[in-house]
Design a protein around this motif. Structure first.
Motif, PDB file in Angstrom:
ATOM      1  N   MET A 158       0.639  -1.149   0.057  1.00 39.69           N
ATOM      2  CA  MET A 158      -0.013  -0.269   0.054  1.00 39.69           C
ATOM      3  C   MET A 158       0.927   1.199  -0.022  1.00 39.69           C
ATOM      4  O   MET A 158       0.371   2.203  -0.793  1.00 39.69           O
ATOM      5  CB  MET A 158      -0.878   0.019   1.141  1.00 39.69           C
ATOM      6  N   SER A 162       0.813   4.163  -2.918  1.00 37.71           N
ATOM      7  CA  SER A 162       0.440   5.483  -2.261  1.00 37.71           C
ATOM      8  C   SER A 162       1.633   6.361  -2.947  1.00 37.71           C
ATOM      9  O   SER A 162       1.303   7.618  -3.422  1.00 37.71           O
ATOM     10  CB  SER A 162       0.805   5.667  -0.947  1.00 37.71           C
ATOM     11  N   ARG A 336     -16.448   0.035   0.602  1.00 39.14           N
ATOM     12  CA  ARG A 336     -16.183   1.301   1.541  1.00 39.14           C
ATOM     13  C   ARG A 336     -17.569   1.588   2.345  1.00 39.14           C
ATOM     14  O   ARG A 336     -17.097   2.225   3.203  1.00 39.14           O
ATOM     15  CB  ARG A 336     -16.038   2.319   0.326  1.00 39.14           C
ATOM     16  N   LYS A 341     -14.344   4.209   6.895  1.00 40.03           N
ATOM     17  CA  LYS A 341     -13.087   5.150   6.546  1.00 40.03           C
ATOM     18  C   LYS A 341     -12.100   4.660   7.183  1.00 40.03           C
ATOM     19  O   LYS A 341     -11.434   5.531   7.910  1.00 40.03           O
ATOM     20  CB  LYS A 341     -13.486   6.458   6.498  1.00 40.03           C
ATOM     21  N   ASP A 343      -7.875   3.211   6.775  1.00 45.28           N
ATOM     22  CA  ASP A 343      -6.791   3.143   5.991  1.00 45.28           C
ATOM     23  C   ASP A 343      -6.207   1.832   5.769  1.00 45.28           C
ATOM     24  O   ASP A 343      -5.543   1.358   4.721  1.00 45.28           O
ATOM     25  CB  ASP A 343      -5.410   3.876   6.277  1.00 45.28           C
ATOM     26  N   ASN A 459      -7.725  -4.366   0.076  1.00 42.13           N
ATOM     27  CA  ASN A 459      -7.115  -3.242   0.370  1.00 42.13           C
ATOM     28  C   ASN A 459      -6.766  -2.168  -0.751  1.00 42.13           C
ATOM     29  O   ASN A 459      -6.752  -0.881  -0.719  1.00 42.13           O
ATOM     30  CB  ASN A 459      -5.876  -3.343   1.214  1.00 42.13           C
ATOM     31  N   ASN A 462     -10.140  -0.706  -1.595  1.00 42.59           N
ATOM     32  CA  ASN A 462     -10.865   0.193  -0.689  1.00 42.59           C
ATOM     33  C   ASN A 462      -9.819   1.515  -0.557  1.00 42.59           C
ATOM     34  O   ASN A 462     -10.535   2.669  -0.624  1.00 42.59           O
ATOM     35  CB  ASN A 462     -10.525  -0.509   0.742  1.00 42.59           C
ATOM     36  N   SER A 463      -8.372   1.541  -0.646  1.00 49.52           N
ATOM     37  CA  SER A 463      -7.775   2.766  -0.559  1.00 49.52           C
ATOM     38  C   SER A 463      -7.442   3.556  -1.913  1.00 49.52           C
ATOM     39  O   SER A 463      -7.218   4.657  -1.846  1.00 49.52           O
ATOM     40  CB  SER A 463      -6.445   2.294   0.054  1.00 49.52           C
ATOM     41  N   SER A 499      -5.335   8.118  -4.781  1.00 50.85           N
ATOM     42  CA  SER A 499      -5.651   7.829  -3.352  1.00 50.85           C
ATOM     43  C   SER A 499      -7.313   8.205  -3.169  1.00 50.85           C
ATOM     44  O   SER A 499      -7.575   9.290  -3.373  1.00 50.85           O
ATOM     45  CB  SER A 499      -4.683   8.588  -2.401  1.00 50.85           C
ATOM     46  N   ILE A 501      -8.500   7.702   0.204  1.00 51.13           N
ATOM     47  CA  ILE A 501      -8.610   7.706   1.704  1.00 51.13           C
ATOM     48  C   ILE A 501      -7.408   8.480   2.180  1.00 51.13           C
ATOM     49  O   ILE A 501      -6.130   8.594   1.865  1.00 51.13           O
ATOM     50  CB  ILE A 501      -8.591   6.359   2.478  1.00 51.13           C
TER      51      ILE A 501
END
Length: 501
Positions: A158, A162, A336, A341, A343, A459, A462-463, A499, A501
């Motif tokens: 992640m 990022s 989500r 919310k 990380d 993940n 989601n992120s 991104s 989140i």
């Protein structure tokens, strides 16, 4: 077969004549096996087969010859299965007679003559090794205990994604995913990783790149046993022996490190090598004597079998989602809304995502990383009304069965909703969907692979939001494959993470 091998084959034509005549006058050759396409003298159907698209080629042949037919791979007959009903015959009804593995030269050399789980014949050694690994290294308790390693490695992924998101940089997911799965498996099996740049990492990657290449390769002697001298003359034996020797030295170093009396391991944090060496020392825990070769072969199984498949599967799922924005939007909304919310999503939260689970099933239905895994009969059995003799290859074309129009409505469509009101799971109990195999030869690492896949994919979805680079359209993305034990996507999937989140 590649042209040099075919050339060598025809140069040795006189050596084949005796065997060809013997085959022609053998009354059992055509009477006991199902019919199939005619091949050339001696080489049979080998010249028309390509490992990278073998599942497609066999599927197309089945449209003419039906769900069971025979191909001749040199002097070795192979029965091809392409329907759920016949798959059930092979992997359930006749499973005790069809749960062997074909002996291919490179696979046998790398697996210490098949004394492990993946390439071994169906014998007492295989039964004991599988029992040891499943009960002591792949049990539900052990897989749950590896969670801290999964979480640690997914968080590293992640962070890497990022960095790309912060600069709107294009990413090819294959390589960070392979890095994750390699680190994950090495930590679980060896108690260490090879993520730091340097000679140890270079050595590890080179050794197992070569190993994977050999495991997906075939020798002339695999199809014409008396022509092994040609393989040796072409230098194949020497190159393979070099890789086998270097791998053996690597495994021995791992064992020596684990046997170091100064090595301290907390209870409950033993890696798989620790577990195997403990069982080797404690003779009361197993009915057979575990040698260092057994330990080395088991290490090979885990490192080779668990690394590529999860990374390849994740890429195939992301490919399907990018090509189907409706599904991508729907699965992200579920994750989500139910995940909050956060990380980072924990494993217990992910188990509640029903549409997410349906997406994984649907992608594995259409784009499983291992579309065909060969078996071999070790005694005469009946499949589809045909008497199949011992030592016959049996290829269950999982890729074709997953697209069977009698089993699935609109089988080529990526439609996860088909699983929402279905009790079909991935444990090999339904012969319309069995991406991890079924019966005695089902992949023993399924629980470990499934846990890693869920955590990684949930993940990532989601992120991050995911976009295609400028100039690339969804229609440009294909599903072409690379050959190998696990089929990776041939043309890279380039994406831009954003991104969320």
């Amino acid at each position: 077969m590649i042209p040099p091998l075919l050339l060598a084959l025809y140069l040795t034509l006189p050596l084949f004549l005796f065997f060809l005549i013997r085959n022609l006058i053998n009354p059992n050759k055509s009477k006991t096996l199902p019919p199939g396409p005619k091949g050339l003298p001696i080489i049979g159907n080998l010249h028309k087969l390509d490992n990278s698209v073998l599942h497609l080629q066999l599927w197309n042949i089945s449209k003419k010859f039906g769900p069971i037919f025979t191909l001749w791979l040199g002097f070795r007959p192979a029965v091809i299965i392409s329907s759920p009903q016949l798959a059930e015959e092979v992997m359930k009804i006749q499973d005790p007679k069809v749960c062997g593995r074909p002996k291919f030269f490179a696979q046998q050399r790398i697996s210490y003559d098949g004394i492990e789980m993946a390439f071994s014949p169906y014998d007492n050694c295989w039964k004991e090794i599988r029992k040891i690994c499943v009960l002591n290294a792949l049990s539900a308790k052990r897989v749950a205990g590896y969670y801290w390693i999964r979480k640690q490695e997914v968080k590293k992924l992640m962070k890497k994604v990022s960095e790309h998101a912060s600069s709107s940089e294009v990413i090819n997911l294959k390589y960070p995913l392979l890095n994750l799965t390699t680190n994950l498996v090495c930590k679980i099996v060896l108690g260490r990783t090879y993520e730091d740049e340097g000679p140890e990492r270079d050595r590890f990657l080179r050794l197992f790149d070569e190993c994977n290449s050999w495991l997906g390769s075939y020798f002339l002697s695999d199809y014409f046993p008396f022509l092994g001298w040609i393989d040796r003359l072409m230098g194949l034996h020497a190159r393979l022996d070099k890789n086998v020797k270097e791998l053996d030295e690597f495994y021995q170093e791992i064992i020596d490190d684990h046997l170091d009396p100064n090595r301290k391991v907390l209870e409950g944090e033993e890696d798989i090598t620790d577990i195997l060496l403990q069982m080797q020392k404690d003779h009361s825990t197993t009915s057979m004597e575990l040698t260092n070769d057994h330990v080395k072969a088991a290490i090979m199984d885990f490192l080779v079998g668990a690394t590529d498949t999860t990374a390849a599967t994740t890429v195939w799922i992301m490919t399907s989602l990018i090509k189907n924005p409706r599904v991508l939007k729907k699965v992200q909304e579920e994750i989500r809304s139910m995940g909050g919310k956060k990380d980072f999503l924990e494993e217990d939260e992910i188990q509640k995502f029903t549409y997410f689970k349906a997406v994984i099933k649907e992608s594995l239905r259409l784009h499983l990383p291992a579309p065909i895994v060969p078996r071999a009969t070790h005694e005469t059995c009946n499949i589809g009304g045909y008497q199949i003799p011992p030592n016959t290859l049996v290829y269950v074309n999982t890729w074709a069965i997953h697209r069977d129009p009698q089993s699935w409505k609109d089988p080529e469509e990526f439609y996860p909703e088909r699983f929402l009101d279905s009790d079909i799971n991935l444990r090999g109990q339904d012969f319309k969907l069995f991406p991890f195999g079924s019966g005695r030869r089902m992949c023993p690492g399924y629980p470990l692979a499934s846990a890693a896949l869920d955590l990684i994919l949930a993940n990532l979805l989601n992120s991050f939001d995911w976009e295609l680079p400028k100039g690339i359209e969804r229609e440009d993305i294909d599903y072409e494959r690379l050959p190998g034990i696990a089929h990776h996507k041939k043309n890279p999937l380039y994406l831009i993470p954003k991104s969320h989140i």
